[in-house]
Scaffold this active site. Structure first.
Site, mmCIF file in Angstrom:
data_model
loop_
_atom_site.group_PDB
_atom_site.id
_atom_site.type_symbol
_atom_site.label_atom_id
_atom_site.label_comp_id
_atom_site.label_asym_id
_atom_site.label_seq_id
_atom_site.Cartn_x
_atom_site.Cartn_y
_atom_site.Cartn_z
ATOM 1 N N HIS A 202 46.472 38.388 38.639
ATOM 2 C CA HIS A 202 46.584 38.752 40.147
ATOM 3 C C HIS A 202 47.216 40.010 40.680
ATOM 4 O O HIS A 202 46.775 40.633 41.528
ATOM 5 C CB HIS A 202 46.804 37.621 40.911
ATOM 6 C CG HIS A 202 46.236 36.354 40.530
ATOM 7 N ND1 HIS A 202 44.843 35.988 41.161
ATOM 8 C CD2 HIS A 202 46.320 35.131 39.753
ATOM 9 C CE1 HIS A 202 44.290 34.982 40.652
ATOM 10 N NE2 HIS A 202 45.241 34.390 39.554
ATOM 11 N N ARG B 102 37.010 36.725 47.570
ATOM 12 C CA ARG B 102 37.694 35.407 47.151
ATOM 13 C C ARG B 102 38.217 34.517 48.129
ATOM 14 O O ARG B 102 39.370 35.028 48.508
ATOM 15 C CB ARG B 102 38.837 36.010 46.059
ATOM 16 C CG ARG B 102 38.523 37.162 45.081
ATOM 17 C CD ARG B 102 39.527 37.195 43.981
ATOM 18 N NE ARG B 102 39.073 38.155 43.043
ATOM 19 C CZ ARG B 102 39.203 39.653 43.190
ATOM 20 N NH1 ARG B 102 39.565 40.103 44.452
ATOM 21 N NH2 ARG B 102 38.922 40.266 42.156
ATOM 22 N N ARG C 190 42.495 34.100 29.237
ATOM 23 C CA ARG C 190 42.470 35.471 29.907
ATOM 24 C C ARG C 190 43.694 35.976 30.346
ATOM 25 O O ARG C 190 44.107 36.972 30.730
ATOM 26 C CB ARG C 190 41.126 35.264 31.071
ATOM 27 C CG ARG C 190 41.529 34.341 32.064
ATOM 28 C CD ARG C 190 40.716 34.357 33.031
ATOM 29 N NE ARG C 190 40.881 35.429 34.043
ATOM 30 C CZ ARG C 190 40.310 35.358 35.276
ATOM 31 N NH1 ARG C 190 39.279 34.406 35.736
ATOM 32 N NH2 ARG C 190 40.637 36.294 36.255
ATOM 33 N N ASN D 292 35.478 38.022 33.459
ATOM 34 C CA ASN D 292 36.575 37.713 32.979
ATOM 35 C C ASN D 292 36.599 36.334 32.386
ATOM 36 O O ASN D 292 37.309 36.010 31.174
ATOM 37 C CB ASN D 292 37.587 37.820 34.205
ATOM 38 C CG ASN D 292 37.756 39.134 34.803
ATOM 39 O OD1 ASN D 292 37.349 40.121 34.291
ATOM 40 N ND2 ASN D 292 38.328 38.804 36.149
ATOM 41 N N ASP D 293 35.831 35.255 33.074
ATOM 42 C CA ASP D 293 35.816 33.994 32.605
ATOM 43 C C ASP D 293 34.927 34.090 31.340
ATOM 44 O O ASP D 293 35.004 33.070 30.353
ATOM 45 C CB ASP D 293 35.694 33.134 33.782
ATOM 46 C CG ASP D 293 36.993 32.387 34.103
ATOM 47 O OD1 ASP D 293 38.189 32.257 33.517
ATOM 48 O OD2 ASP D 293 36.885 32.216 35.374
ATOM 49 N N ARG E 252 32.559 33.914 47.846
ATOM 50 C CA ARG E 252 32.964 32.709 46.706
ATOM 51 C C ARG E 252 33.316 31.515 47.491
ATOM 52 O O ARG E 252 34.563 31.697 47.971
ATOM 53 C CB ARG E 252 33.585 33.312 45.367
ATOM 54 C CG ARG E 252 33.635 32.361 44.656
ATOM 55 C CD ARG E 252 34.198 32.826 43.348
ATOM 56 N NE ARG E 252 35.678 33.146 43.307
ATOM 57 C CZ ARG E 252 36.382 34.138 42.536
ATOM 58 N NH1 ARG E 252 35.766 34.459 41.332
ATOM 59 N NH2 ARG E 252 37.564 34.229 42.877
#
Length: 551
Positions: free
Chosen positions: A188, A295, A464, A453-454, A331
């Site tokens: 993050h 997000r 990750r 990423n996932d 999201r």
């Protein structure tokens, strides 16, 4: 001269003092037999400081975003001086003969509970305001710095790593760059740095010692180098690189206002990833076409209790209105795995990345999901909002989400609350399962957005967040790129658009592959928009190949 080597995760060169992030102890303990007059004096000083901070914040908001945005801080200032609230603190001091911290926390809990129990939705929402005001007064009593950085000048912020909730509370205006002992390119801290357009380096390990705090030096987010107390030759080299960096920024600024279209006419939507309403300014500054990933979990990570419908609505509405008709893809709640929220009281899992996270939490906790959906649909009346569900692996999950949406829409109709009945619904493609059934999923939704990423993590069985997997975590792996192609073909066969919202979207070396695959949209950190636009505008889509999909 001291040279440290880590991994660059956000490009750029910057010079400044190294400042180590200090995690404050916010635990409030009761101290009995305190000197009440002395505690009253401490309380008065903390209240005055809180008022001063809130007035500064209100004025800053008024200048940057108008009077409406300043109302929150003005409301908080009123609570600091509220007679009933202050009287409750004073009564606790007198009755308990205790320290000011305990009295303030006790009063805050009582008032927050009182507001939360009220029938009126507006008054219930004030419970969060009381909690914020109480925490501000407590911070000032305990000497905790607002924004986490006690420095008069901007700094290079150093830490072991930063949790999502910690990055949200930082005073961004005081940060020149980040350096961390751990972390990865997907941490993050790295994501925040790319959003802010500042350099960041992770993986410095034990070489990043606290005794280095205060030393002045350079960090290079491209090479991963940290150089403290540089000699003359090294300083000259860094200054030259910094100058070149500024010249490139000026060149990229010439891209503002231009279309994202290849030389042979292939259009690409270039959107931005953001983590909070504050990031919208960066979207505008970098001329993003829209927001491809908002997000929403920032609301949950920054709170000490479940954010109310009103709190969420205000945040989503602010972003939707600020984007002035451009698409804003929000999201739904995506916590779990590396994003933990204490008040959710999640059971400890051996492998949280594979456990109850994201949409699984929402479907298991329908009231939490309903609150967020109501806020999202209400916000859709103020802009072009699209709703996106993460961590989808099955068709039944999508249908359950859609049923929850229909139920909320029926509620809003019955209550006469406006919303956009044509709000787009999309899902994230970030698991192999969603790739393999992409043809079926595409018939259920309006768009796909690939979380690379996932998708890389689950496809390659690589954590990750791990910093020591090196070449094993390879987003360029043919399996990942083939998964993109499968999802794109399924989306286009069903007549829906597909984008990428993972970090891979900003990888300029993969742009020709994305064009060849047929990706419609790339959502990247705001600082990546103009470099991506420049690359798109000099590309020829019809000459792009799928060579990277070969093993």
């Amino acid at each position: 001269m001291i040279l440290l080597q880590g991994k660059g995760v956000s490009k750029g060169v910057i010079k400044g003092p190294l400042y180590f992030f200090q995690r404050p102890d916010t635990t409030v303990n009761k101290v009995e037999g305190a000197d009440i007059e002395a505690e009253k004096a401490r309380l008065a000083e903390a209240q005055a400081k809180s008022m001063e901070q809130l007035e500064t914040l209100a004025e800053k908001c008024r200048e940057e975003a108008g009077d409406e945005s300043a109302v929150l801080f003005e409301t908080h200032a009123m609570f600091v001086e509220d007679e009933d609230y202050v009287e409750c603190i004073m009564d606790t001091l007198a009755e308990e003969q205790c320290n000011a911290e305990f009295a303030v926390e006790t009063a805050g809990e009582q008032f927050a509970a009182m507001f939360a129990a009220m029938d009126d939705a507006y008054m219930r929402a004030r419970a969060a305001d009381i909690k914020d005001v109480t925490r501000r007064i407590l911070n000032n009593l305990m000497g905790i710095v607002d924004g986490g950085i006690d420095s008069d000048v901007p700094v290079i912020l150093a830490a072991d790593d930063l949790a999502p909730s910690e990055t949200l509370q930082l005073d961004k205006s005081k940060i020149l760059g980040f350096v961390t002992q751990g972390g990865s390119g997907n941490s993050h801290t790295a994501i925040l740095a790319r959003t802010m357009g500042i350099p960041a380096i992770c993986g410095l390990g034990d070489s990043l010692k606290e005794e280095l705090g205060g030393r002045v030096g350079y960090i290079d987010g491209e090479t991963g180098q940290v150089v403290l107390d540089p000699d003359e030759i090294t300083q000259t080299a860094f200054e030259a690189k910094y100058k070149k960096q500024q010249e490139l920024k000026e060149l990229l600024n010439s891209m503002k206002g231009k279309e994202d279209v290849t030389l042979d006419g292939r259009e690409m939507m270039v959107y931005c990833n953001i983590g909070s309403p504050d990031d919208v300014a960066a979207v505008h500054a970098n001329d993003g076409q829209g927001i491809g990933l908002f997000r929403s979990e920032f609301l949950y990570l920054a709170a000490s209790d479940y954010p109310t419908e009103e709190e969420q609505f205000e945040a989503y509405k602010t972003v939707a209105a600020a984007m002035d008709g451009k698409r804003v893809v929000i999201r739904t709640l995506d916590i779990g795995a590396d994003k933990q929220v204490d008040y959710f009281e999640m059971k400890k899992e051996e492998n949280p990345a594979m456990g109850v996270r994201a949409i699984r939490i929402c479907l298991n906790r329908p009231e939490v999901f309903r609150t967020q959906l109501r806020a999202l649909y209400r916000a859709s009346a103020y802009g072009k909002v699209a709703i996106m569900f993460p961590m989808i692996t099955s068709v039944w999950e999508v249908r359950e989400c859609k049923r929850a949406c229909q139920k909320v829409m029926a509620e809003l109709d019955a209550e006469g609350i406006p919303y956009n009945k044509d709000t787009e619904i999309g899902i994230m493609i970030e698991t192999p399962a969603s790739v393999f059934i992409a043809d079926a999923l595409a018939k259920e939704v309006d768009f796909f957005s690939v979380g690379t990423n996932d998708l890389t993590q689950y496809t390659l069985a690589c954590d990750r967040q791990a910093n020591d997997l090196g070449k094993f975590f390879d987003p360029h792996h043919p399996a990942v790129l083939r998964a993109l192609k499968i999802a794109t073909e399924a989306a286009h066969a069903a007549g829906i658009w597909i984008g990428i919202c993972g970090e891979l979207g900003a990888d300029l070396s993969l742009l020709p592959t994305f064009l060849a695959i047929g990706i419609d949209e790339l959502s990247v950190s705001p600082s990546s928009v103009l470099p991506l636009r420049a690359e798109i505008r000099k590309s020829i889509a019809k000459t792009c190949t799928l060579d990277l999909l070969k093993c």
